[in-house]
Design a protein around this motif. Sequence first.
Motif, PDB file in Angstrom:
ATOM      1  N   LYS A 176       5.572 -15.949   4.403  1.00  0.00           N
ATOM      2  CA  LYS A 176       5.374 -15.677   5.825  1.00  0.00           C
ATOM      3  C   LYS A 176       6.453 -14.745   6.361  1.00  0.00           C
ATOM      4  CE  LYS A 176       2.875 -19.832   7.104  1.00  0.00           C
ATOM      5  NZ  LYS A 176       2.857 -21.032   7.935  1.00  0.00           N
ATOM      6  N   ARG A 177       7.673 -14.917   5.890  1.00  0.00           N
ATOM      7  CA  ARG A 177       8.783 -14.061   6.335  1.00  0.00           C
ATOM      8  C   ARG A 177       8.539 -12.604   5.915  1.00  0.00           C
ATOM      9  NH1 ARG A 177      14.212 -16.278   4.526  1.00  0.00           N
ATOM     10  NH2 ARG A 177      13.767 -17.709   6.231  1.00  0.00           N
ATOM     11  N   GLU A 178       8.132 -12.408   4.657  1.00  0.00           N
ATOM     12  CA  GLU A 178       7.845 -11.048   4.195  1.00  0.00           C
ATOM     13  C   GLU A 178       6.664 -10.455   4.938  1.00  0.00           C
ATOM     14  OE1 GLU A 178       7.316 -11.878   0.048  1.00  0.00           O
ATOM     15  OE2 GLU A 178       9.351 -11.239  -0.438  1.00  0.00           O
ATOM     16  N   LEU A 179       5.646 -11.278   5.197  1.00  0.00           N
ATOM     17  CA  LEU A 179       4.468 -10.801   5.913  1.00  0.00           C
ATOM     18  C   LEU A 179       4.830 -10.338   7.318  1.00  0.00           C
ATOM     19  CD1 LEU A 179       1.382 -10.459   5.704  1.00  0.00           C
ATOM     20  CD2 LEU A 179       1.188 -12.703   6.766  1.00  0.00           C
ATOM     21  N   SER A 180       5.672 -11.090   8.011  1.00  0.00           N
ATOM     22  CA  SER A 180       6.062 -10.688   9.361  1.00  0.00           C
ATOM     23  C   SER A 180       6.914  -9.417   9.322  1.00  0.00           C
ATOM     24  CB  SER A 180       6.812 -11.809  10.075  1.00  0.00           C
ATOM     25  OG  SER A 180       8.040 -12.064   9.458  1.00  0.00           O
ATOM     26  N   ARG A 181       7.758  -9.285   8.295  1.00  0.00           N
ATOM     27  CA  ARG A 181       8.562  -8.066   8.151  1.00  0.00           C
ATOM     28  C   ARG A 181       7.660  -6.854   7.901  1.00  0.00           C
ATOM     29  NH1 ARG A 181      10.966  -5.121   4.145  1.00  0.00           N
ATOM     30  NH2 ARG A 181      10.184  -6.458   2.487  1.00  0.00           N
ATOM     31  N   LEU A 182       6.631  -7.016   7.071  1.00  0.00           N
ATOM     32  CA  LEU A 182       5.689  -5.931   6.802  1.00  0.00           C
ATOM     33  C   LEU A 182       4.881  -5.577   8.039  1.00  0.00           C
ATOM     34  CD1 LEU A 182       4.366  -6.993   3.299  1.00  0.00           C
ATOM     35  CD2 LEU A 182       5.990  -5.182   3.814  1.00  0.00           C
ATOM     36  N   TRP A 183       4.474  -6.600   8.801  1.00  0.00           N
ATOM     37  CA  TRP A 183       3.708  -6.357  10.016  1.00  0.00           C
ATOM     38  C   TRP A 183       4.528  -5.560  11.025  1.00  0.00           C
ATOM     39  CZ3 TRP A 183       3.943  -8.240  15.145  1.00  0.00           C
ATOM     40  CH2 TRP A 183       2.813  -7.968  15.898  1.00  0.00           C
ATOM     41  N   GLN A 184       5.815  -5.907  11.161  1.00  0.00           N
ATOM     42  CA  GLN A 184       6.694  -5.168  12.073  1.00  0.00           C
ATOM     43  C   GLN A 184       6.909  -3.738  11.582  1.00  0.00           C
ATOM     44  OE1 GLN A 184      10.216  -7.549  12.297  1.00  0.00           O
ATOM     45  NE2 GLN A 184       9.294  -9.051  13.676  1.00  0.00           N
ATOM     46  N   ALA A 185       7.046  -3.553  10.283  1.00  0.00           N
ATOM     47  CA  ALA A 185       7.278  -2.214   9.732  1.00  0.00           C
ATOM     48  C   ALA A 185       6.069  -1.308   9.946  1.00  0.00           C
ATOM     49  CB  ALA A 185       7.600  -2.300   8.237  1.00  0.00           C
ATOM     50  N   THR A 186       4.866  -1.848   9.777  1.00  0.00           N
ATOM     51  CA  THR A 186       3.680  -1.019   9.977  1.00  0.00           C
ATOM     52  C   THR A 186       3.418  -0.779  11.458  1.00  0.00           C
ATOM     53  OG1 THR A 186       2.264  -2.968   9.848  1.00  0.00           O
ATOM     54  CG2 THR A 186       2.562  -1.686   7.834  1.00  0.00           C
ATOM     55  N   GLY A 187       3.996  -1.622  12.321  1.00  0.00           N
ATOM     56  CA  GLY A 187       3.865  -1.405  13.761  1.00  0.00           C
ATOM     57  C   GLY A 187       4.627  -0.179  14.229  1.00  0.00           C
ATOM     58  N   ARG A 188       5.701   0.149  13.510  1.00  0.00           N
ATOM     59  CA  ARG A 188       6.449   1.354  13.853  1.00  0.00           C
ATOM     60  C   ARG A 188       5.632   2.589  13.487  1.00  0.00           C
ATOM     61  NH1 ARG A 188      12.101  -0.094  11.088  1.00  0.00           N
ATOM     62  NH2 ARG A 188      10.639  -0.546   9.428  1.00  0.00           N
ATOM     63  N   GLU A 189       5.907   3.671  14.113  1.00  0.00           N
ATOM     64  CA  GLU A 189       5.118   4.880  13.908  1.00  0.00           C
ATOM     65  C   GLU A 189       5.368   5.475  12.517  1.00  0.00           C
ATOM     66  OE1 GLU A 189       4.519   9.190  16.022  1.00  0.00           O
ATOM     67  OE2 GLU A 189       5.181   7.481  17.203  1.00  0.00           O
ATOM     68  N   GLY A 190       4.297   5.792  11.824  1.00  0.00           N
ATOM     69  CA  GLY A 190       4.390   6.499  10.546  1.00  0.00           C
ATOM     70  C   GLY A 190       4.633   5.630   9.332  1.00  0.00           C
ATOM     71  N   MET A 191       4.810   4.327   9.496  1.00  0.00           N
ATOM     72  CA  MET A 191       5.063   3.466   8.341  1.00  0.00           C
ATOM     73  C   MET A 191       3.735   2.961   7.764  1.00  0.00           C
ATOM     74  SD  MET A 191       8.276   3.599   8.166  1.00  0.00           S
ATOM     75  CE  MET A 191       8.980   2.280   7.243  1.00  0.00           C
ATOM     76  N   THR A 192       3.679   2.891   6.446  1.00  0.00           N
ATOM     77  CA  THR A 192       2.485   2.398   5.771  1.00  0.00           C
ATOM     78  C   THR A 192       2.891   1.600   4.543  1.00  0.00           C
ATOM     79  OG1 THR A 192       0.340   3.048   4.898  1.00  0.00           O
ATOM     80  CG2 THR A 192       2.174   4.480   4.377  1.00  0.00           C
ATOM     81  N   LEU A 193       1.973   0.815   4.032  1.00  0.00           N
ATOM     82  CA  LEU A 193       2.230   0.002   2.845  1.00  0.00           C
ATOM     83  C   LEU A 193       1.507   0.632   1.656  1.00  0.00           C
ATOM     84  CD1 LEU A 193       1.714  -3.512   4.447  1.00  0.00           C
ATOM     85  CD2 LEU A 193       3.855  -2.298   4.074  1.00  0.00           C
ATOM     86  N   VAL A 194       2.280   1.096   0.688  1.00  0.00           N
ATOM     87  CA  VAL A 194       1.739   1.829  -0.443  1.00  0.00           C
ATOM     88  C   VAL A 194       1.972   1.027  -1.727  1.00  0.00           C
ATOM     89  CG1 VAL A 194       1.874   3.990  -1.739  1.00  0.00           C
ATOM     90  CG2 VAL A 194       2.287   3.988   0.706  1.00  0.00           C
ATOM     91  N   PRO A 195       0.930   0.767  -2.518  1.00  0.00           N
ATOM     92  CA  PRO A 195       1.153   0.110  -3.808  1.00  0.00           C
ATOM     93  C   PRO A 195       1.815   1.085  -4.780  1.00  0.00           C
ATOM     94  CG  PRO A 195      -1.177   0.532  -3.467  1.00  0.00           C
ATOM     95  CD  PRO A 195      -0.475   0.959  -2.233  1.00  0.00           C
ATOM     96  N   LEU A 196       2.879   0.643  -5.431  1.00  0.00           N
ATOM     97  CA  LEU A 196       3.632   1.509  -6.339  1.00  0.00           C
ATOM     98  C   LEU A 196       3.261   1.266  -7.796  1.00  0.00           C
ATOM     99  CD1 LEU A 196       7.128   1.167  -4.640  1.00  0.00           C
ATOM    100  CD2 LEU A 196       5.454   2.997  -4.355  1.00  0.00           C
ATOM    101  N   VAL A 197       3.238   0.001  -8.201  1.00  0.00           N
ATOM    102  CA  VAL A 197       2.933  -0.309  -9.603  1.00  0.00           C
ATOM    103  C   VAL A 197       2.308  -1.703  -9.696  1.00  0.00           C
ATOM    104  CG1 VAL A 197       5.265  -1.158 -10.068  1.00  0.00           C
ATOM    105  CG2 VAL A 197       3.905  -0.340 -11.954  1.00  0.00           C
ATOM    106  N   MET A 198       1.318  -1.821 -10.569  1.00  0.00           N
ATOM    107  CA  MET A 198       0.694  -3.109 -10.864  1.00  0.00           C
ATOM    108  C   MET A 198       1.053  -3.446 -12.304  1.00  0.00           C
ATOM    109  SD  MET A 198      -3.336  -4.228 -10.855  1.00  0.00           S
ATOM    110  CE  MET A 198      -3.628  -3.897  -9.142  1.00  0.00           C
ATOM    111  N   TYR A 199       1.499  -4.692 -12.535  1.00  0.00           N
ATOM    112  CA  TYR A 199       1.974  -5.038 -13.869  1.00  0.00           C
ATOM    113  C   TYR A 199       1.815  -6.528 -14.139  1.00  0.00           C
ATOM    114  CZ  TYR A 199       6.072  -6.446 -11.178  1.00  0.00           C
ATOM    115  OH  TYR A 199       6.901  -7.039 -10.272  1.00  0.00           O
TER     116      TYR A 199
END
Length: 156
Positions: free
Chosen positions: A91-114
């Motif tokens: 939940k803590r990481e989810l809220s941090r990600l939600w706040q980051a995407t709320g800022r202008e220009g931020m997005t969540l990009v998958p880098l590697v699957m393993y």
Amino acid sequence: MAEKSDPNYKVIAENRRARFDYFIESDLEAGIVLTGSEVKALRTGQSNIADSYASVEGAELWLINSYIAAYKEAGVFGHEERRRRKLLVSKRELSRLWQATGREGMTLVPLVMYFNHRGRVKLKIGVAKGKKMADKRATEAKRDWNRQKQRLLKQG
């Protein structure tokens, strides 16, 4: 680097273009909810995360537009190749990600699957800001200079 020495660690899919198109500010490891046929297809290495992205919707994190090839032996119990897949984070990481995407220009990009050392499928997600064309040229020039520098050091 300790992960790579582990015999069970295996990269399934990598988004090489992400570091060229985005400034990666931070990253985190997330679990992913998969069906049995998806895991079997991933073991054969048939997947692609280059065109995908992650999104916070409601109180959940989703991986959208990732491709996992159909597993032929699954028959009618197979899976949809480009379905939305739920990502598992605290939940803590989810809220941090939600706040980051709320800022202008931020997005969540998958880098590697393993596969991690326990054989579980993990996805490394980067919190990223898009690069402009001039930034991309600067990154490419820096990379070329470093390559040329290494050649010169090798010769001399």
